[in-house]
Design a protein around this motif. Structure first.
Motif, short mmCIF file in Angstrom:
data_model
loop_
_atom_site.label_atom_id
_atom_site.label_comp_id
_atom_site.label_asym_id
_atom_site.label_seq_id
_atom_site.Cartn_x
_atom_site.Cartn_y
_atom_site.Cartn_z
N ARG A 1 20.81 -5.90 2.61
CA ARG A 1 20.73 -5.42 1.22
C ARG A 1 21.20 -3.97 1.12
NH1 ARG A 1 16.09 -8.36 0.86
NH2 ARG A 1 14.65 -6.59 1.08
N ALA A 2 20.78 -3.14 2.10
CA ALA A 2 21.17 -1.72 2.09
C ALA A 2 22.69 -1.58 2.19
CB ALA A 2 20.49 -0.99 3.24
N CYS A 3 23.31 -2.38 3.06
CA CYS A 3 24.78 -2.35 3.20
C CYS A 3 25.44 -2.81 1.91
CB CYS A 3 25.24 -3.25 4.34
SG CYS A 3 24.75 -2.68 5.97
N GLU A 4 24.93 -3.91 1.34
CA GLU A 4 25.53 -4.49 0.13
C GLU A 4 25.55 -3.48 -1.01
OE1 GLU A 4 25.32 -6.44 -3.83
OE2 GLU A 4 23.66 -5.46 -2.80
N ARG A 5 24.45 -2.70 -1.13
CA ARG A 5 24.38 -1.71 -2.23
C ARG A 5 25.45 -0.64 -2.08
NH1 ARG A 5 18.75 -2.38 -1.68
NH2 ARG A 5 18.56 -0.51 -0.39
N VAL B 1 28.56 -1.04 -0.77
CA VAL B 1 29.93 -1.55 -0.57
C VAL B 1 30.92 -0.94 -1.56
CG1 VAL B 1 31.45 -3.57 -0.58
CG2 VAL B 1 29.22 -3.73 0.51
N ASP B 2 30.78 -1.24 -2.83
CA ASP B 2 31.63 -0.67 -3.89
C ASP B 2 33.11 -0.64 -3.51
OD1 ASP B 2 31.99 0.33 -6.42
OD2 ASP B 2 31.73 2.42 -5.81
N GLY B 3 33.65 -1.79 -3.12
CA GLY B 3 35.08 -1.89 -2.80
C GLY B 3 35.44 -1.54 -1.36
N ASP B 4 34.45 -1.12 -0.57
CA ASP B 4 34.71 -0.72 0.81
C ASP B 4 34.50 -1.92 1.75
OD1 ASP B 4 34.58 0.27 3.43
OD2 ASP B 4 33.82 2.21 2.77
N ALA B 5 35.61 -2.50 2.22
CA ALA B 5 35.54 -3.70 3.07
C ALA B 5 34.81 -3.40 4.39
CB ALA B 5 36.94 -4.22 3.37
N GLY B 6 34.88 -2.15 4.86
CA GLY B 6 34.23 -1.77 6.12
C GLY B 6 32.72 -1.91 6.03
N ILE B 7 32.13 -1.48 4.90
CA ILE B 7 30.67 -1.58 4.72
C ILE B 7 30.28 -3.05 4.52
CG2 ILE B 7 28.69 -0.87 3.32
CD1 ILE B 7 30.11 1.77 2.80
N ALA B 8 31.15 -3.81 3.84
CA ALA B 8 30.91 -5.25 3.67
C ALA B 8 30.86 -5.92 5.04
CB ALA B 8 32.00 -5.88 2.80
N GLU B 9 31.76 -5.51 5.95
CA GLU B 9 31.78 -6.07 7.32
C GLU B 9 30.48 -5.72 8.06
OE1 GLU B 9 33.69 -8.17 8.65
OE2 GLU B 9 35.69 -8.03 7.79
N MET B 10 29.95 -4.52 7.78
CA MET B 10 28.68 -4.13 8.42
C MET B 10 27.55 -5.06 7.98
SD MET B 10 28.96 0.03 8.15
CE MET B 10 27.19 0.30 8.20
N ALA B 11 27.54 -5.38 6.67
CA ALA B 11 26.52 -6.30 6.14
C ALA B 11 26.65 -7.65 6.83
CB ALA B 11 26.69 -6.46 4.63
N LEU B 12 27.89 -8.10 7.03
CA LEU B 12 28.14 -9.40 7.65
C LEU B 12 27.78 -9.39 9.14
CD1 LEU B 12 31.48 -10.40 5.90
CD2 LEU B 12 29.22 -11.40 5.52
N THR C 1 22.90 -11.92 -0.99
CA THR C 1 23.27 -10.51 -0.74
C THR C 1 24.52 -10.44 0.13
OG1 THR C 1 20.90 -9.99 -0.82
CG2 THR C 1 22.35 -8.29 0.01
N ALA C 2 24.61 -11.29 1.15
CA ALA C 2 25.79 -11.32 2.03
C ALA C 2 27.03 -11.74 1.22
CB ALA C 2 25.56 -12.27 3.19
N LEU C 3 26.85 -12.74 0.35
CA LEU C 3 27.95 -13.18 -0.53
C LEU C 3 28.42 -12.04 -1.42
CD1 LEU C 3 26.94 -16.73 -1.84
CD2 LEU C 3 29.02 -16.16 -0.60
N SER C 4 27.45 -11.35 -2.02
CA SER C 4 27.76 -10.23 -2.91
C SER C 4 28.53 -9.14 -2.18
CB SER C 4 26.47 -9.68 -3.51
OG SER C 4 26.75 -8.59 -4.34
N ALA C 5 28.13 -8.85 -0.93
CA ALA C 5 28.83 -7.84 -0.12
C ALA C 5 30.29 -8.26 0.10
CB ALA C 5 28.12 -7.66 1.22
#
Length: 213
Positions: free
Chosen positions: A16-20, A22-33, A53-57
């Motif tokens: 959830r912390a990573c997803e919040r 992300v805002d267009g940053d694929a790198g942070i989305a990858e961290m969530a994954l 939350t993972a989907l949203s990221a």
């Protein structure tokens, strides 16, 4: 000292912390994954909220393919998607896929909400299908769902692209009657929808309200 193993609650909070962020940053989305993958490796079971939350990221980070993988994994693990799951997926799909997902929602006896309809109308607007956007509007009204600013803006824009100035005006008038805030996006969409003379009137109204282009 003893090693402390993260629990499913800890991992879910990390996703959830990573997803919040992300805002267009694929790198942070990858961290969530990555956290999500670690959970499964440790045989921790992600719940519906964690999957959503993972989907949203994925969607926020522009990772469409990864979003599809998470959704497939969710189905394999027999975690039942809810309306929120479908709203996240619809927000980044093409028009055809959007309607497939809408049918899936209805087949599962889930109730589409304002966010669902807003996302579907947004897809209709991007696909230049004013007729389908208006069909969704009719469905919304039958479901007694309140329109919001985002949905109205997408509707007006879809009507502008489909040369349906009459319907664009109806939505615009209804926004004002309901006390919804008409934004610069609303006025720009209305001006696109109208003939020159009427567009000028709307532009003058926009200036009176001191909205900048």
């Amino acid at each position: 000292s003893m090693a402390v193993e993260p629990s499913d609650i800890t991992c879910s909070a990390a996703v959830r912390a990573c997803e919040r962020g992300v805002d267009g940053d694929a790198g942070i989305a990858e961290m969530a994954l990555q956290v999500f993958a670690d959970m499964k490796q440790k045989r921790l079971l992600p719940d519906l909220l964690t999957y959503n939350t993972a989907l949203s990221a994925c969607v926020k980070g522009g990772l469409s393919l990864r979003a599809s993988e998470v959704f497939e994994d969710m189905q394999q693990k027999l975690v039942e998607p809810d309306t929120v799951t479908y709203n996240i997926l619809i927000s980044e799909k093409s028009l055809d896929n959007t309607f497939e997902l809408m049918h899936e929602i209805q087949s599962k006896a889930l109730l589409p909400d304002v966010v669902t309809y807003s996302a579907v109308i947004g897809a209709c607007e991007r696909g230049g299908r004013a007729d389908l956007a208006l069909q969704m509007l009719a469905e919304m009204q039958q479901s007694v769902l309140e329109l919001d600013v985002v949905t109205c803006n997408s509707l007006i824009s879809a009507c502008a692209k489909g040369s349906r100035a009459d319907k664009a005006s109806e939505v615009f008038t209804s926004m004002q009657a309901q006390g919804l805030e008409t934004t610069v996006i609303t006025y720009n969409a209305m001006i696109s929808a109208l003939e020159a003379e009427r567009a000028l009137e709307v532009f003058e109204d926009m200036k009176l309200r001191r909205l900048e282009q």
